[in-house]
Design an enzyme around this catalytic site. Structure first.
Site: not given
Length: 687
Positions: A120, A123
């Site tokens: 994440g 991301e």
């Protein structure tokens, strides 16, 4: 308070406006040593970004306020809880929505990355316009979700192929490989590198000035995602994945390829929707649940040892394959190492192998001499007196080992530890006549040392727990997983593995072709077949372990292991059960039309499960989780199944007991259920 953020109270994010007009959002997750993206962190970020969008600054820089790194990824404990509650879809939607708000901010956005940037975290960086990374060696950027049985679900798989081109993006996601800052810069994932001290300034400058990416990168990002490119590349990618993982065992890589092939040419929202649907489906699979569980098992193993091992100098006695490789790996990991054997030619051979390891692992040629200098041949054994840790790795003979200890122990420093790399001899047999048994333990490595992640710390009744702590910390410094085990014959891994290998050798002696036996095990999910494994560890080694374990387990050695011909010990001689060429087994094909016995897989796997249950019953390890971890990392036992105990829970303990009884009636008492099958732990739902 910054304009636009009045009235907001932050628990995890720190907001500050620089003199140049750039707003810096620094993540410092509350009550946590590292930054992980929980739903609270995401909700707070979403609120901040919404306010910034109303009155945009000149630019926004995202960075970490923690020295350890940028963001470690999603909070996996929270993810497990969402899976239990059936709310994974909500969690994926929220992460995608927040990062899309970042992507749509009407001002330049830059991620300033230092240390680890995983999952994440990557991301979030991909949702930014630009990325600047610290050029310090500790910076690593990755999307390792396929190792957890899923794939990037907060926009990573939707954005990365467009940024760096599909081949580089898919390779990164399919393998879960992490990249250094310079490697990430090389594929276009990172736009600029900067010294750690000026990382924020470099990110702010990039936000103010912007950047035009090279035409080649922009063209590649477009062309490799077109419909024709996807139709050509996707089958090739699937074929490469199939060489390493089966679709029914590890569905995530195939789902990633399929999702990209179907939706990779669509708009961002359609790509995000396709990503979300696929990841939610994967999250509910047994594979994902087991691989995430294994992740937490690795964290537990890492936590067994602190940092204070007090070991600087390691002395290894025995320059054979195991001893030499243990010495080389220790030197590679920063320890001063002396290597002793009875003849210089054995030491020379080990030093040559060490040079090959250093050439492979130390890519900067300028640094190799310093690494090599840490490993010294020591025919006379002068290093014993200076050593903090002595590792004995001579032949599997109790008398020879005890005789060696009598010469070593008087020369040891008062706080030095003496250990043995024995693979099967009970430590109660070895600790007799040792003056300081509290500082004597087993340190059992697995072959090949450089790639096998487990080390068993073998205990006995007079061992000081502080010694176990020091050895666990030493293993951690070697990047190995320590598992404390009882010092009974075979310890954990060899005791569990031996009945499996023995049954394979028995089946082979009955005339079942080796290639058929190996295929049955690989089909179950083992990394290699048991016949190939016997050849790899060496028939002589298997025979030695068998001689120690057979009486203890009440088993008989088949002909293939009872006598080993000179020069035919397996891979190391180029000939064993199989012939070996260029390090690979040459396996004869099964006779045309040959059909494997219907119970072959059960014959191979159930003895392993049977002995795992007995080990848990006998207290060889502290609990079922440590047993699963030890067998996975020590044998390669099908990770997607979660370990022997987890597999027993999933398959049903009672059903497996009935299968054992059927095999017992058909093939003999070696299949009789071992003590421990009545353990309630075996009948719990899979974790």
């Amino acid at each position: 308070m910054l304009p636009g953020l009045d009235g907001l109270r932050f628990s995890h994010w720190q907001a500050a406006r620089r003199e140049d007009g750039i707003v810096v959002l620094a993540l410092d997750r509350q009550d946590a040593a590292v930054n992980a993206l929980s739903q609270d962190v995401l909700i707070e970020l979403g609120d901040i970004v919404e306010r910034l969008a109303i009155d945009p600054p000149k630019g926004v820089v995202f960075r970490s306020a923690k020295p350890s790194g940028f963001i470690a990824g999603a909070d996996l404990k929270e993810f497990q809880e969402f899976d239990r509650k059936g709310t994974v879809d909500d969690a994926i939607r929220r992460g995608q929505a927040v990062f899309q708000k970042v992507a749509e901010l009407p001002c330049p956005t830059v991620a300033a990355i230092h240390g680890f940037c995983m999952g994440g975290g990557t991301e979030l960086a991909l949702a930014c316009d630009y990325r600047v990374a610290s050029n310090h060696g500790s910076t690593r950027i990755g999307l390792p979700e396929t190792k957890l049985g899923i794939f990037p679900g907060w926009g990573g798989s939707a954005r990365l192929p467009r940024l760096v081109g599909a081949p580089a993006a898919m390779d990164m996601m399919l393998t879960g490989r992490t990249l250094s800052a310079s490697a990430a810069r090389g594929i276009g994932l990172v736009d600029k590198l900067a010294e750690p001290a000026v990382l924020e300034d470099a990110a702010a400058a990039l936000a103010l000035k912007g950047l035009q990416r090279p035409f080649g990168q922009r063209f590649k990002g477009w062309a490799s995602n077109t419909w024709p490119a996807r139709k050509v590349l996707a089958p090739q990618m699937a074929k490469q994945v199939a060489r390493k993982a089966k679709k029914d065992q590890y569905p995530a890589p195939y789902a990633l390829i399929s999702t990209w092939e179907r939706a990779g040419g669509k708009g961002i929202q359609a790509r995000l929707d396709a990503e979300r649907r696929a990841v939610v489906k994967l999250a509910g699979t047994a594979t994902a649940r087991n691989l995430i569980r294994i992740f937490f098992l690795t964290e537990r193993l890492k936590g067994l040892g602190g940092k204070d091992h007090g070991i600087r100098h390691v002395h290894v006695v025995g320059a054979g394959v195991m001893g030499g490789d243990i010495a080389a790996w220790s030197a590679y990991k920063g320890f001063e190492v002396t290597l002793q054997d009875r003849e210089q030619r054995f030491i020379d051979g080990a030093l040559e192998r060490a040079q090959a390891l250093f050439a492979k692992k130390v890519r900067d040629e300028a640094k190799r001499p310093a690494v090599a200098a840490r490993l010294k041949g020591d025919l006379a054994g002068d290093g014993v007196a200076a050593a903090d840790l002595v590792i004995e790795a001579i032949i599997e003979n109790p008398e020879a080992k005890r005789a060696l200890y009598e010469t070593l122990e008087p020369r040891l420093k008062p706080d030095a530890l003496l250990t043995t790399n024995t693979s099967s001899i009970p430590l109660d047999e070895l600790r007799e006549h040792i003056d300081r048994p509290a500082q004597f333990a087993g340190l059992h490595y697995f072959n090949p040392v450089a790639s096998m992640p487990l080390v068993e710390i073998v205990q006995h009744d007079r061992l000081d727990p502080a010694t176990v702590q020091r050895l666990a910390a030493f293993c951690k410094a070697l990047d190995k997983f320590p598992v404390p085990v009882a010092g009974t014959p075979g310890f954990l891994v060899n005791r569990v593995l031996f009945p499996y290998m023995l049954e394979a050798a028995t089946a082979y002696a009955e005339g079942i072709p080796g290639v058929v036996i190996d295929k049955a095990a690989v089909r179950f999910g083992m990394p290699m077949g048991p016949i190939e494994l016997i050849d790899t560890v060496g028939l002589d080694v298997a025979q030695g372990v068998g001689a120690e374990l057979s009486p203890f387990l009440g088993l008989q050695l088949p002909a293939a292991l009872a006598t080993v011909e000179p020069g035919k010990r397996g891979k190391k001689d180029g000939q064993g059960i199989y012939a070996w060429k260029d390090g690979r087994a040459v396996k004869p094909e099964a006779p045309q039309g040959y059909a494997a016995p219907s119970d072959l897989e059960d014959r191979l796997i159930l003895p392993l499960l049977n002995e795992a249950v007995a080990c848990l019953h006998d207290g060889v390890v502290a609990d079922a989780d440590l047993l699963d971890a030890g067998v996975i990392f020590g044998t390669g036992f099908a990770p997607f199944r979660g370990g022997p105990i987890q597999h027993i829970r999933a398959a049903g303990a009672d059903a497996l007991v009935e299968k054992l009884k059927t095999l017992q009636a058909r093939h003999g008492d070696r299949f009789a259920p071992r003590p421990g099958w009545d353990n309630p732990l075996l009948r719990q739902p899979p974790e």
